[in-house]
Design an enzyme around this catalytic site. Structure first.
Site, PDB file in Angstrom:
ATOM      1  N   TRP A 246       0.828  -1.215   0.000  1.00  0.00           N
ATOM      2  CA  TRP A 246       0.000   0.000   0.000  1.00  0.00           C
ATOM      3  C   TRP A 246       0.856   1.256   0.000  1.00  0.00           C
ATOM      4  CZ3 TRP A 246      -4.109  -1.344  -2.040  1.00  0.00           C
ATOM      5  CH2 TRP A 246      -4.762  -2.526  -1.696  1.00  0.00           C
TER       6      TRP A 246
ATOM      7  N   ASP B 284      -1.808   6.418   6.532  1.00  0.00           N
ATOM      8  CA  ASP B 284      -2.888   5.543   6.061  1.00  0.00           C
ATOM      9  C   ASP B 284      -3.181   4.579   7.214  1.00  0.00           C
ATOM     10  OD1 ASP B 284      -4.467   3.584   4.977  1.00  0.00           O
ATOM     11  OD2 ASP B 284      -3.104   3.066   3.323  1.00  0.00           O
TER      12      ASP B 284
ATOM     13  N   LYS C 111     -12.730  -1.859   7.209  1.00  0.00           N
ATOM     14  CA  LYS C 111     -12.175  -2.772   8.230  1.00  0.00           C
ATOM     15  C   LYS C 111     -12.873  -2.516   9.567  1.00  0.00           C
ATOM     16  CE  LYS C 111      -8.632  -2.935   5.199  1.00  0.00           C
ATOM     17  NZ  LYS C 111      -8.462  -3.999   4.232  1.00  0.00           N
TER      18      LYS C 111
END
Ligand code: PMP
Length: 362
Positions: A104, A174, A198
């Site tokens: 990511w 992030d 999530k």
């Protein structure tokens, strides 16, 4: 319905109470004869939902008053574009530094490179992203618009325990796979963003928490719907936002509050993770992926010493009501994602299964 524990990395399980509440209100929200999905984003009912989300986020994440909360389209990866578009203008050379602790972070840096000079300040690629690399913030060039980190690495199961001190250079995190799972001092960050799927609700939307003084620097090419000032100036309603995702997030936030808040959940998350790491550490049959010093409490990653047993492990787990334990295709092995909504009983059931599986196949 039989009890299944869903260890999927995301979209992930939501608290059962939240799913039931959403079901009960789906056709008729507060006696309106219509569901939230059917009403205007400018109605007083939706306005109350949005205000309540702000209020709960401020309370639960302890967000200081000089930060704005935005609800931004496109999930987490869209912020990989929005962050450079909004912040690179702070640097004369349009430079930003990325710390790469997994896929990511690499993707985020590549996206920023479309708009300016995005460099890698540190990386753990050479050890398969099994740790958080050493990083010396004092080596950063003064003309750095921001430093980007991924606070929890969903694929590899690592996390930053302590965050780098970047002084006047804003730190961007992030936090998609750990937001609201641990207490965080928000004032260390310029921007925090998290995709909802999530710990917060459905996929496709991100919560962005931005320090006010960072607004207003967007590059001219920035599309309006990626300009954080546009969101800040319209309470995230410059167009029709994803009202249903925001409503679901509101239900999740109420649930977090009912559980006693983030500190309570953090203690429970530590306990849940320990149940699984203990099995890994006590055995030669399971091999942890992450360096123990950098282990995540949201994503527990491991390999089998006999990798040929992986499919059998995943299949037998499923027969026992333990769903989605296969690791990410880039990492292999197994992964148990144990976000806030995973009850302790789910981790106990998995730990018991792992011990039994080892007894049977070791
Ligand atoms: N960042 C992290 C840390 C993630 O775990 C994910 C999704 N697993 C993403 C970014 C990408 O999220 P999205 O699919 O919402 O763009």
């Amino acid at each position: 319905m039989t009890q299944v524990y869903n260890f999927g990395a995301g979209p992930a399980m939501l608290p059962a109470e939240v799913m039931k509440k959403a079901q009960a209100e789906f056709l008729d929200y507060q006696g309106m004869g219509a569901g939230v999905i059917e009403i205007s984003h400018r109605s007083k009912e939706f306005d109350a939902i949005l205000n309540r989300c702000d209020e709960l986020l401020i309370e639960l994440a302890n967000i200081p008053s000089n930060y704005k909360i935005l609800y931004v389209h496109g999930g987490a990866q869209m912020q990989f574009s929005a962050v450079p578009l909004n912040l690179l203008g702070r640097s004369a050379s349009k430079s930003a530094s990325y710390i790469e602790t997994g896929t990511w972070g690499v993707k985020a840096r590549k996206e920023a490179a479309r708009f300016g000079n995005a460099t890698t300040a540190a990386s753990s690629a050479d050890t398969g992203f099994d740790r958080i690399p050493e990083f010396d913030p004092s080596a950063l060039p003064a003309d750095t618009a921001y430093v980007h980190i991924t606070s929890n690495n969903t694929l590899y199961g690592t996390r930053w325990h302590d965050f780098p001190q970047t002084g006047d250079i804003p730190l961007v995190a992030d936090m998609t796979s750990e937001f609201l799972s641990r207490e965080i001092d928000i004032s260390q960050f310029g921007i925090i963003f998290a995709g909802l799927q999530k710990n917060l609700g459905p996929a496709g939307l991100a919560v962005v928490i931005i320090r006010e003084d960072l607004l207003g620097n967007a590059l001219e090419i920035t599309p309006a719907l990626l300009d954080y000032s546009v969101y800040a100036g319209s309470h995230s309603l410059s167009n029709t936002n994803n009202t249903f995702a925001i409503y679901m997030m509101g239900l999740v936030l109420e649930w977090v509050k009912e559980q006693g808040g983030v500190a309570k959940l953090e203690a429970q998350n530590e306990r849940k993770a320990k149940l699984l790491y203990d099995v890994i550490d006590e055995s030669d049959f399971y091999l942890g992926v992450a360096d123990p010093a950098h282990r995540s409490i949201m994503n527990v990653t491991f390999n089998l010493a006999k990798p040929e047993l992986l499919d059998t492990f995943v299949d037998e787990a499923l027969e026992n009501g333990l769903y989605a334990l296969k690791g990410h295709r880039d990492v292999g092995g197994a992964r148990a994602s144990i976000y806030n909504a995973m009850p302790v009983a789910g981790c106990e059931a998995l730990a018991t299964f792992m011990r039994e599986f080892e007894r049977k196949y070791a």
